[in-house]
Design a protein around this motif. Structure first.
Motif, PDB file in Angstrom:
ATOM      1  N   ALA A 145      -2.721   2.708   9.048  1.00  0.00           N
ATOM      2  CA  ALA A 145      -2.961   3.911   8.032  1.00  0.00           C
ATOM      3  C   ALA A 145      -3.004   5.277   8.586  1.00  0.00           C
ATOM      4  O   ALA A 145      -2.470   6.487   8.210  1.00  0.00           O
ATOM      5  N   LYS A 146      -3.856   5.323   9.944  1.00  0.00           N
ATOM      6  CA  LYS A 146      -3.685   6.712  10.561  1.00  0.00           C
ATOM      7  C   LYS A 146      -2.528   7.088  11.062  1.00  0.00           C
ATOM      8  O   LYS A 146      -2.354   8.267  10.821  1.00  0.00           O
ATOM      9  N   ARG A 147      -1.819   5.984  11.445  1.00  0.00           N
ATOM     10  CA  ARG A 147      -0.475   6.422  12.026  1.00  0.00           C
ATOM     11  C   ARG A 147       0.570   6.970  11.005  1.00  0.00           C
ATOM     12  O   ARG A 147       1.521   7.417  11.170  1.00  0.00           O
ATOM     13  N   HIS A 148       0.384   6.482   9.757  1.00  0.00           N
ATOM     14  CA  HIS A 148       1.066   6.827   8.702  1.00  0.00           C
ATOM     15  C   HIS A 148       0.518   8.373   8.273  1.00  0.00           C
ATOM     16  O   HIS A 148       1.419   9.097   7.346  1.00  0.00           O
ATOM     17  N   VAL A 207      -6.553   6.685   2.298  1.00  0.00           N
ATOM     18  CA  VAL A 207      -6.435   4.918   2.432  1.00  0.00           C
ATOM     19  C   VAL A 207      -7.993   4.453   2.416  1.00  0.00           C
ATOM     20  O   VAL A 207      -8.648   4.809   3.449  1.00  0.00           O
ATOM     21  N   VAL A 208      -8.466   3.946   1.640  1.00  0.00           N
ATOM     22  CA  VAL A 208      -9.956   2.835   1.979  1.00  0.00           C
ATOM     23  C   VAL A 208      -9.652   1.571   2.254  1.00  0.00           C
ATOM     24  O   VAL A 208      -8.657   1.022   1.623  1.00  0.00           O
ATOM     25  N   VAL A 209     -10.229   0.922   3.215  1.00  0.00           N
ATOM     26  CA  VAL A 209     -10.168  -0.631   3.753  1.00  0.00           C
ATOM     27  C   VAL A 209     -11.501  -0.963   3.687  1.00  0.00           C
ATOM     28  O   VAL A 209     -12.466  -0.547   4.239  1.00  0.00           O
ATOM     29  N   SER A 210     -11.634  -2.104   2.845  1.00  0.00           N
ATOM     30  CA  SER A 210     -12.882  -2.893   2.594  1.00  0.00           C
ATOM     31  C   SER A 210     -12.802  -3.791   3.987  1.00  0.00           C
ATOM     32  O   SER A 210     -11.516  -4.528   4.279  1.00  0.00           O
ATOM     33  N   GLY A 211     -13.763  -4.417   4.484  1.00  0.00           N
ATOM     34  CA  GLY A 211     -13.652  -5.449   5.794  1.00  0.00           C
ATOM     35  C   GLY A 211     -13.198  -4.823   6.705  1.00  0.00           C
ATOM     36  O   GLY A 211     -12.347  -5.374   7.683  1.00  0.00           O
ATOM     37  N   GLY A 228       0.859  -1.253  -0.198  1.00  0.00           N
ATOM     38  CA  GLY A 228      -0.047   0.183  -0.030  1.00  0.00           C
ATOM     39  C   GLY A 228       0.705   1.281  -0.020  1.00  0.00           C
ATOM     40  O   GLY A 228       0.604   2.274  -0.740  1.00  0.00           O
ATOM     41  N   LYS A 229       2.014   1.048   0.648  1.00  0.00           N
ATOM     42  CA  LYS A 229       2.807   2.579   0.790  1.00  0.00           C
ATOM     43  C   LYS A 229       2.256   3.592   1.022  1.00  0.00           C
ATOM     44  O   LYS A 229       2.484   4.669   0.162  1.00  0.00           O
ATOM     45  N   PRO A 230       1.370   3.800   2.169  1.00  0.00           N
ATOM     46  CA  PRO A 230       0.538   5.115   2.260  1.00  0.00           C
ATOM     47  C   PRO A 230       1.529   6.233   2.519  1.00  0.00           C
ATOM     48  O   PRO A 230       2.599   6.199   3.266  1.00  0.00           O
ATOM     49  N   HIS A 231       1.070   7.669   2.222  1.00  0.00           N
ATOM     50  CA  HIS A 231       2.022   8.761   2.581  1.00  0.00           C
ATOM     51  C   HIS A 231       0.904   9.545   3.346  1.00  0.00           C
ATOM     52  O   HIS A 231      -0.247   9.439   3.084  1.00  0.00           O
ATOM     53  N   ASP A 251      -6.288   6.786  -2.841  1.00  0.00           N
ATOM     54  CA  ASP A 251      -4.688   6.446  -3.127  1.00  0.00           C
ATOM     55  C   ASP A 251      -4.266   5.156  -2.805  1.00  0.00           C
ATOM     56  O   ASP A 251      -3.571   4.509  -3.535  1.00  0.00           O
ATOM     57  N   VAL A 252      -4.893   4.490  -1.871  1.00  0.00           N
ATOM     58  CA  VAL A 252      -4.607   3.119  -1.404  1.00  0.00           C
ATOM     59  C   VAL A 252      -5.870   2.747  -1.202  1.00  0.00           C
ATOM     60  O   VAL A 252      -6.856   3.177  -0.555  1.00  0.00           O
ATOM     61  N   TYR A 253      -5.969   1.501  -1.709  1.00  0.00           N
ATOM     62  CA  TYR A 253      -7.568   0.422  -1.307  1.00  0.00           C
ATOM     63  C   TYR A 253      -6.854  -0.687  -0.911  1.00  0.00           C
ATOM     64  O   TYR A 253      -6.144  -1.437  -1.621  1.00  0.00           O
ATOM     65  N   PHE A 254      -7.279  -1.071   0.340  1.00  0.00           N
ATOM     66  CA  PHE A 254      -6.729  -2.190   1.206  1.00  0.00           C
ATOM     67  C   PHE A 254      -7.982  -3.162   0.950  1.00  0.00           C
ATOM     68  O   PHE A 254      -8.946  -2.948   1.687  1.00  0.00           O
ATOM     69  N   ASP A 255      -7.984  -4.235   0.452  1.00  0.00           N
ATOM     70  CA  ASP A 255      -9.018  -4.906  -0.095  1.00  0.00           C
ATOM     71  C   ASP A 255      -9.051  -6.333   0.424  1.00  0.00           C
ATOM     72  O   ASP A 255      -8.319  -7.208   0.255  1.00  0.00           O
ATOM     73  N   ASN A 256     -10.142  -6.378   1.587  1.00  0.00           N
ATOM     74  CA  ASN A 256     -10.299  -7.793   2.014  1.00  0.00           C
ATOM     75  C   ASN A 256     -11.378  -8.392   1.198  1.00  0.00           C
ATOM     76  O   ASN A 256     -11.688  -9.720   1.735  1.00  0.00           O
ATOM     77  N   VAL A 257     -12.293  -7.796   0.638  1.00  0.00           N
ATOM     78  CA  VAL A 257     -13.701  -7.936   0.122  1.00  0.00           C
ATOM     79  C   VAL A 257     -13.911  -8.529  -1.247  1.00  0.00           C
ATOM     80  O   VAL A 257     -14.393  -9.435  -1.356  1.00  0.00           O
ATOM     81  N   GLY A 258     -13.504  -7.605  -2.119  1.00  0.00           N
ATOM     82  CA  GLY A 258     -13.695  -7.637  -3.695  1.00  0.00           C
ATOM     83  C   GLY A 258     -15.177  -7.563  -3.995  1.00  0.00           C
ATOM     84  O   GLY A 258     -15.782  -7.025  -3.046  1.00  0.00           O
ATOM     85  N   GLY A 259     -15.711  -7.912  -4.811  1.00  0.00           N
ATOM     86  CA  GLY A 259     -17.018  -7.768  -5.442  1.00  0.00           C
ATOM     87  C   GLY A 259     -17.655  -6.252  -5.625  1.00  0.00           C
ATOM     88  O   GLY A 259     -16.671  -5.662  -6.217  1.00  0.00           O
TER      89      GLY A 259
END
Lengths: 341, 341
Positions: B170-173, B153-157, B145-148, B223-231
């Motif tokens: 991500a908040k800490r970044h 940052v969007v997180v599913s699940g 993800g390499k967030p700045h 910018d960053v999508y951390f995907d646990n879910v798909g669909g």
């Protein structure tokens, strides 16, 4: 006041499916040839037609926020000769590359032009192997594909301007290369002239599963997939990628005649990315514009020595431009498709 | 010969949709407690249930070439205590993490165990923030993800074991974080306890387009999508990624109840990857197993100080294991779901 007759192809209406006559209009204008300081007058000799032109016609945001404006000359790369110059850098007869689009003549500021040396390489290579398509192939493969010797590289749209170069660049990296193209003639060319290890005619397969099984049987699995096409070919490859595969999204031409407006449906396959810890990377030639010297240093000598095939398919006549653009998606051309004025 | 009664959940039949009683069988065996040199006898105290268990049940190749074998104990992470030992490294009463699966007792070679220090952190964290889910969240976010700071940052699940940590990491970044979860209770928790800037209940949206529009309105782009879910959630995000977005495919749980066998259909969206020169990267926790020290150095102190929320939802009773696994995909749990023996 001196004038000349200038012909232009005006982009009139957004096509959704195929390009047909109502989308472009051929107009004739009288152009005043008087030049401002630093300007030149060009006569276009060769026009580039490229798949990206269809992306610019999407009504949705693409790499540019807005579509190609209606009622303006179709943009595009051109190889031209200088007719008159008020720039110290250009003299009548000089060859240049411009981005003046589909018009027989144009005025341009000299700063927007790149001078071409016809002794160094055929001037048309500025629209092909030594221009945007070559840059796309080289940097897409080396920066995103990162092939290693012994790996399997699969190229879709392998007989096209970009794909035909990717096949050859990948071979030079020591990879085993499978080209996918439409029709047996293109496939024969891929194997006999470009040195592809394997070539498959996707039109001979009725399903992604059948194509997938054949690619798997031939290659054992895919390390690098250089994708110009998308759609069913991509569906066939994602399930057979190898560990840490790299998928380069260079084009999605199967989607350019409607799929960018209303998304086509296809199978959900992203789980394979985590199974194989694989990467999909989108790339655009423009991001590497300022790195052309890196590519020319390596590819230039191959062009000069004739060690690389950079075939051109030439359509004669300015009036053929819209039809030539459309034929990119349906035609039998090999390598770079050019229109000769 | 001394014996004890051992209970085991045996994986009997491949589920395609939801897990129901016929897929697992609870058996009772008599276990001879005699140990070989270097072995220990364990009593399981805590069991992990994880979405990846459903990937192992796919009949098609996944990250492992073969599915979880039928008629064997369901594999999985366990926190256990030593009952008896023939290893100099473990004494009765010691806490360990094992991979002995869904059984009340097990013999294991000491080399397969990791000793846990209950003074350093609650032992259950070995199955959560300081174990596989934490590793997935940390390395998935930092390496793929390499967030700045300032990025979206969007997180599913986002309320799950991995997602809830990704939100906080991500908040800490310095990123602005939008969590997507099912139901208003989880969303309230994301904002109030985990510090998410925004939280959306995907169940409140009837189409990907509507969800997409809301995410775009809130964040401006991803910018960053951390995907646990798909669909459908992924369908909503891909069209609104920013230039050079990074999409991390960590899980695709929306596909685990059938979609891995017969692919679900969804919109073709790979053209956005080239529009934005974006990356999709699949990742698995196992690739970072030997880098745990890097993560523990940073995350360990946050766990100790209580600066990070690592909520656990506990289901009581060994006999609840299959139902608990199923509830990962339907339930109201927050954070790490554990079954207590």
């Amino acid at each position: 006041m001196t004038t000349i007759t200038q012909r232009q192809w005006i982009y009139r209406q957004q096509p959704v499916g195929a390009i047909t006559p109502e989308h472009y209009e051929l107009v004739e204008r009288t152009l005043d040839t008087a030049l401002a300081e630093g300007e030149v007058l060009l006569e276009s000799r060769w026009f580039s037609v490229d798949p990206y032109m269809r992306i610019g016609q999407s009504s949705k945001p693409t790499y540019d926020p807005d579509p190609h404006p209606l009622n303006t000359v179709q943009e595009g790369g051109v190889v031209a000769q200088i007719l008159a110059s008020r720039s110290p850098n250009f003299a009548p007869g000089d060859w240049v590359q411009s981005y003046t689009g589909w018009q027989t003549h144009a005025k341009a500021h000299s700063s927007t032009l790149k001078k071409l040396d016809p002794q160094a390489a055929p001037v048309t290579t500025a629209l092909g192997v030594l221009g945007m398509p070559g840059r796309t192939a080289w940097f897409g493969l080396t920066e995103s594909g990162k092939p290693h010797a012994g790996e399997v590289v699969v190229v879709s749209g392998a007989a096209g301007a970009v794909g035909s170069l990717v096949v050859q660049f990948a071979k030079r990296h020591g990879a085993r290369v499978l080209g996918i193209a439409g029709g047996p003639a293109k496939c024969a060319w891929l194997k006999e002239k470009l040195g592809a290890d394997w070539a498959l005619d996707y039109k001979a397969f009725t399903s992604a599963d059948a194509l997938s099984a054949e690619i798997k049987a031939l290659t054992g699995g895919v390390d690098v997939y250089f994708d110009n096409v998308g759609g069913m070919v991509t569906d066939a490859i994602i399930p057979i990628i190898n560990r840490r595969a790299r998928i380069v999204i260079c084009g999605q031409i199967s989607q350019y005649s409607g799929g960018l407006e209303t998304a086509e449906m296809g199978p959900r396959l992203l789980q394979h990315m985590l199974y194989q810890r694989a990467t999909i990377q989108g790339m655009l030639a423009r991001d590497y514009l300022h790195r052309m010297d890196e590519m020319i240093r390596i590819v230039g000598p191959w062009v000069k020595s004739g060690d690389i095939v950079f075939e051109e398919t030439v359509v004669e006549g300015f009036e053929q431009l819209p039809a030539a653009l459309n034929s990119l998606f349906t035609g039998e051309h090999r390598g770079k498709l050019l229109v000769k004025a």
